[in-house]
Design a protein around this motif. Structure first.
Motif, mmCIF file in Angstrom:
data_model
loop_
_atom_site.group_PDB
_atom_site.id
_atom_site.type_symbol
_atom_site.label_atom_id
_atom_site.label_comp_id
_atom_site.label_asym_id
_atom_site.label_seq_id
_atom_site.Cartn_x
_atom_site.Cartn_y
_atom_site.Cartn_z
ATOM 1 N N VAL A 76 -8.598 -53.838 -53.503
ATOM 2 C CA VAL A 76 -8.258 -54.441 -52.215
ATOM 3 C C VAL A 76 -9.173 -55.611 -51.861
ATOM 4 C CG1 VAL A 76 -7.266 -52.314 -51.288
ATOM 5 C CG2 VAL A 76 -9.676 -52.801 -50.922
ATOM 6 N N GLY A 77 -10.247 -55.780 -52.658
ATOM 7 C CA GLY A 77 -11.147 -56.902 -52.397
ATOM 8 C C GLY A 77 -12.551 -56.508 -51.956
ATOM 9 N N LYS A 78 -12.979 -55.302 -52.277
ATOM 10 C CA LYS A 78 -14.337 -54.877 -51.883
ATOM 11 C C LYS A 78 -15.411 -55.782 -52.461
ATOM 12 C CE LYS A 78 -13.886 -50.885 -53.777
ATOM 13 N NZ LYS A 78 -12.477 -51.065 -54.087
ATOM 14 N N GLY A 246 -4.070 -67.475 -48.673
ATOM 15 C CA GLY A 246 -4.494 -66.894 -49.945
ATOM 16 C C GLY A 246 -5.880 -66.277 -49.887
ATOM 17 N N TYR A 247 -6.716 -66.777 -49.003
ATOM 18 C CA TYR A 247 -8.059 -66.213 -48.928
ATOM 19 C C TYR A 247 -8.357 -65.659 -47.546
ATOM 20 C CZ TYR A 247 -9.321 -67.691 -53.541
ATOM 21 O OH TYR A 247 -9.385 -67.820 -54.900
ATOM 22 N N GLY A 248 -7.305 -65.381 -46.823
ATOM 23 C CA GLY A 248 -7.493 -64.916 -45.457
ATOM 24 C C GLY A 248 -8.240 -63.591 -45.378
ATOM 25 N N VAL A 249 -9.133 -63.520 -44.451
ATOM 26 C CA VAL A 249 -9.838 -62.280 -44.166
ATOM 27 C C VAL A 249 -9.918 -62.148 -42.663
ATOM 28 C CG1 VAL A 249 -12.007 -61.032 -44.362
ATOM 29 C CG2 VAL A 249 -11.272 -62.510 -46.218
ATOM 30 N N ASP A 250 -9.484 -61.028 -42.163
ATOM 31 C CA ASP A 250 -9.591 -60.816 -40.723
ATOM 32 C C ASP A 250 -10.414 -59.564 -40.523
ATOM 33 O OD1 ASP A 250 -9.108 -61.218 -38.051
ATOM 34 O OD2 ASP A 250 -7.359 -59.914 -38.044
HETATM 35 N N1 LIG Z 1 -8.816 -62.638 -49.764
HETATM 36 C C1 LIG Z 1 -8.539 -62.820 -51.050
HETATM 37 N N2 LIG Z 1 -7.811 -63.873 -51.443
HETATM 38 C C2 LIG Z 1 -7.538 -64.091 -52.740
HETATM 39 N N3 LIG Z 1 -7.951 -63.310 -53.743
HETATM 40 C C3 LIG Z 1 -8.668 -62.239 -53.419
HETATM 41 C C4 LIG Z 1 -9.007 -61.924 -52.064
HETATM 42 N N4 LIG Z 1 -9.708 -60.786 -52.059
HETATM 43 C C5 LIG Z 1 -9.807 -60.396 -53.339
HETATM 44 N N5 LIG Z 1 -9.195 -61.256 -54.156
HETATM 45 C C6 LIG Z 1 -9.081 -61.158 -55.618
HETATM 46 O O1 LIG Z 1 -8.420 -59.926 -55.893
HETATM 47 C C7 LIG Z 1 -9.006 -59.288 -57.029
HETATM 48 C C8 LIG Z 1 -9.513 -57.932 -56.638
HETATM 49 O O2 LIG Z 1 -10.612 -58.102 -55.763
HETATM 50 P P1 LIG Z 1 -11.925 -57.241 -55.914
HETATM 51 O O3 LIG Z 1 -12.370 -57.160 -57.307
HETATM 52 O O4 LIG Z 1 -12.878 -57.777 -54.919
HETATM 53 O O5 LIG Z 1 -11.351 -55.829 -55.442
HETATM 54 P P2 LIG Z 1 -12.089 -54.427 -55.422
HETATM 55 O O6 LIG Z 1 -11.590 -53.702 -54.228
HETATM 56 O O7 LIG Z 1 -13.547 -54.628 -55.543
HETATM 57 O O8 LIG Z 1 -11.503 -53.758 -56.736
HETATM 58 P P3 LIG Z 1 -12.053 -52.425 -57.456
HETATM 59 O O9 LIG Z 1 -11.438 -51.287 -56.688
HETATM 60 O O10 LIG Z 1 -11.553 -52.538 -58.856
HETATM 61 O O11 LIG Z 1 -13.542 -52.456 -57.355
HETATM 62 C C9 LIG Z 1 -10.093 -60.221 -57.532
HETATM 63 O O12 LIG Z 1 -9.578 -61.036 -58.548
HETATM 64 C C10 LIG Z 1 -10.441 -61.050 -56.305
HETATM 65 O O13 LIG Z 1 -10.974 -62.313 -56.645
#
Ligand SMILES: Nc1ncnc2c1ncn2[C@@H]1O[C@H](COP(=O)(O)OP(=O)(O)OP(=O)(O)O)[C@@H](O)[C@H]1O
Ligand SMILES: [Mg+2]
Length: 266
Positions: A76-78, A246-250
């Motif tokens: 999810v992007g952690k 594409g890079y939105g974070v709220d």
């Molecule tokens: N807001 C965003 N906009 C675009 N791409 C994103 C965004 N957030 C995350 N990503 C991309 O999505 C993918 C997954 O993100 P990330 O590795 O941070 O997730 P994670 O939750 O840490 O995954 P895991 O559970 O495997 O540890 C990565 O390629 C990251 O660059």
């Protein structure tokens, strides 16, 4: 007189910048890797600055210095949030910010920062001969300090519950008051790792993905970790657009945060 065995209460020095390995880094590399938090001029750093402000407020009010980053489900992007929030925090000269990769199986902070650690946290935790402290990296021109790991199939639960992990977490706790630690963790329902590590952290952020993470999943994660330590819920990949597409974070703050806010200052 029986003293405690030396190992139970041992503390290791947390390397500062002088003990860190410097790696090349510049603004272009940062943008190419999706790390915007270092650049206050980049509008994509705005949401991370807001999260930084909340964390600093909680640091002031409650002394929180060790913050875990979790989610209910994977991907999810952690790690994206960990990298960017720690980058944003590192710009505040009153603190020294570390980002620590405790997602021992799928650790990806080294990818975000382009590191190829010869010896990562995992080596320290596994007791690899000659590795008596976790390796710390430092990006040229920035203040952030990084403790990466090398992903791999390992018995992460045993490692995290083990003596060395406890020593590391205890050492972070007793290290200089101005040290802040953002700790990237695996999803809480993947295994016990996040809950185990959270036993020694102050608070946590839950990352949710818009349109994917269900409210129920967030609630279950909060029920597991306890709402008293919930620093906030971050909605990632938000299309509503506080920052560019594409890079939105709220960041929206869940009930637990509201509760924490409502408590009188101690
Ligand atoms: N807001 C965003 N906009 C675009 N791409 C994103 C965004 N957030 C995350 N990503 C991309 O999505 C993918 C997954 O993100 P990330 O590795 O941070 O997730 P994670 O939750 O840490 O995954 P895991 O559970 O495997 O540890 C990565 O390629 C990251 O660059
Ligand atoms: Mg990750």
């Amino acid at each position: 007189m029986s003293a405690e065995p030396a190992t139970t209460l041992s503390v290791i020095p947390i390397p500062g910048r002088e003990g860190a390995v410097e790696v090349p880094w510049d603004g272009e590399t940062a943008r190419a890797r999706g790390v915007f938090g270092f650049d206050s001029m980049d509008t994509r750093s705005r949401s991370f600055n807001l999260i930084r402000a909340r964390l600093l407020e909680m640091n002031m009010k409650r002394g929180w210095r060790m913050i875990g980053v979790v989610s209910a489900t994977p991907n999810v992007g952690k790690s994206f949030i960990s990298a960017n929030v720690s980058a944003s925090l590192s710009r505040d000269p009153r603190f020294r910010t570390y980002v620590v990769d405790l997602d021992l199986r799928r650790g990806s902070l080294s990818d975000f920062f382009g590191l190829a650690p010869e010896s990562g946290l995992r080596d320290y935790l596994q007791g690899t001969p000659g590795v008596d402290a976790p390796a710390v990296y430092h990006l040229e021109g920035e203040r952030l300090l990084i403790m990466p790991t090398m992903a791999g199939k390992i018995h992460s639960a045993e490692l995290l519950a083990g003596e060395r992990a406890q020593t590391l977490l205890r050492s972070m706790r007793v290290s200089d008051e101005k040290n802040l630690f953002i700790v990237d963790l695996p999803p809480v329902f993947a295994n016990d790792d996040a809950s185990t590590a959270m036993g020694r952290l102050d608070a946590y952020i839950v990352v949710a993905e818009e349109g994917k993470t269900k409210q129920r999943e967030i609630q279950d994660a909060v029920n597991l970790l306890g709402d008293a330590r919930l620093a906030g819920v971050i909605l990632n990949k938000y299309r509503g657009g506080v920052v560019s597409e594409g890079y939105g974070v709220d960041d929206y703050y869940a009930a637990g945060y509201g509760q924490a806010e409502a408590k009188p200052k101690s």
